[in-house]
Design an enzyme around this catalytic site. Structure first.
Site, PDB file in Angstrom:
ATOM      1  N   ALA A  14      13.305  18.572  -9.038  1.00  0.00           N
ATOM      2  CA  ALA A  14      13.931  18.125 -10.280  1.00  0.00           C
ATOM      3  C   ALA A  14      12.858  17.589 -11.188  1.00  0.00           C
ATOM      4  CB  ALA A  14      14.966  17.049  -9.982  1.00  0.00           C
ATOM      5  N   LYS A  15      13.188  17.546 -12.476  1.00  0.00           N
ATOM      6  CA  LYS A  15      12.195  17.103 -13.447  1.00  0.00           C
ATOM      7  C   LYS A  15      11.772  15.661 -13.183  1.00  0.00           C
ATOM      8  CE  LYS A  15      12.885  20.282 -17.196  1.00  0.00           C
ATOM      9  NZ  LYS A  15      13.797  20.729 -18.244  1.00  0.00           N
ATOM     10  N   ARG A  16      12.629  14.927 -12.487  1.00  0.00           N
ATOM     11  CA  ARG A  16      12.261  13.532 -12.255  1.00  0.00           C
ATOM     12  C   ARG A  16      11.251  13.365 -11.109  1.00  0.00           C
ATOM     13  NH1 ARG A  16      17.352  14.781 -11.257  1.00  0.00           N
ATOM     14  NH2 ARG A  16      18.160  14.594  -9.148  1.00  0.00           N
ATOM     15  N   THR A  66      12.027  18.988 -21.726  1.00  0.00           N
ATOM     16  CA  THR A  66      12.444  17.605 -21.479  1.00  0.00           C
ATOM     17  C   THR A  66      11.626  17.006 -20.343  1.00  0.00           C
ATOM     18  OG1 THR A  66      14.130  18.397 -19.949  1.00  0.00           O
ATOM     19  CG2 THR A  66      14.820  18.024 -22.225  1.00  0.00           C
TER      20      THR A  66
END
Ligand code: GLU
Length: 280
Positions: A253-255, A11
């Protein structure tokens, strides 16, 4: 035989925290003379992208990891997770939930970050009445499948008596606490069987003896332990490692796009330098 896995969801791009997790699992397998499996957890087709999967494979190769082929991709095994769900459904452990996210948030009076691994609204509302359910079904309203803790208790007794062996943070015998999570969604309205059950089915199928992953998933372990008990699957040993913190003291975090392995690599960082930084 020691068997562990790294099970990313494509993701987003991997960041240093993922590298830490993958290397921890990899090193544990090497130290034990065991096997290391890579599994792609892409049940959530609303968020997973093939380009992220390709980048993940490249990043892990760059890190020097090797894994067994073929790689299991969960999107190719949906029927197996749905079958596990129907087993639970047939024995009255799941019920339909028609509530919308908005309704649930209003009920809970709070919202959690969309990336959170569990729906922690601790919903315990139970099923709606048979007439209302029939009417909503007739109207074609979408519904999720929730695991009924009441039904699970009828089956297993005290759910907090379920345990697992923890070898990571706070090692020892840990007691599951699924009650804190309420009746969790096992099958989502949009994608059907989700990560929580797919991961449990696959860990058993792939003979995973040691689950190595970040401590952000420790709450999920309670529900996964419960699913193992209900599905008659073995419980692996768990090793939840502390989360790697960035320079600002916050977890990666992926963000946060700035610390992806892809970018570090493009900026000229070597895998050796990253491993040294991460303490390997
Ligand atoms: N697929 C999950 C994630 O990327 C990890 C699951 C696990 O290690 O059990 O957050």
């Amino acid at each position: 035989m020691f068997v562990t896995r790294f099970a990313p969801s494509p993701t987003g791009l991997l960041h240093k925290g993922h590298a830490f997790s993958a290397l921890t699992a990899w090193n544990a397998a090497q130290a034990a003379g065991g096997r290391f499996i890579l599994r792609i957890e892409d049940t959530d087709f609303t968020r997973c992208r093939p380009e992220y999967e390709a980048a993940i494979l490249e990043d892990l190769e760059w890190l020097g990891l090797a894994w067994e082929a073929p790689v299991r991709r969960q999107s190719e095994h949906r029927a197996e997770y749905e079958a596990a769900m129907s087993g639970l459904r047939d024995t009255g452990l799941l019920y339909r939930c028609f509530r919308t996210r908005k309704e649930l948030m209003a009920l809970a009076g709070m919202a959690r970050h969309a990336d959170d691994p569990v729906d922690a609204w601790a919903f315990t509302g139970g099923p709606i009445g048979a007439d209302e359910e029939a009417a909503r079904l007739a109207r074609g309203e979408a519904f999720a499948w929730r695991l009924s803790l009441a039904a699970a208790r009828d089956r297993l007794g005290d759910l907090n008596a379920l345990t697992w062996r923890e070898e990571g943070v706070d090692p020892g015998l840990r007691h599951a606490a699924p009650e804190r999570l309420g009746d969790m969604v096992i099958g989502r309205k949009d994608i059907g069987a989700g990560y929580v059950i797919a991961s449990v089915v696959d860990d058993a199928l792939q003979g995973i003896t040691h689950v190595v992953r970040g401590e952000d998933l420790i709450e999920t372990t309670s529900i996964q332990r419960l699913l193992q008990a209900l599905l008659g699957l073995p419980t692996p040993v768990y090793h939840h490692h502390p989360l790697l913190l960035g320079p600002d003291g916050k977890r990666y975090a992926k963000r946060d796009r700035s610390v992806t392995l892809t970018e570090l690599r493009a900026a000229g960082m070597t895998a050796e330098a990253l491993k040294a930084e991460l303490g390997f």
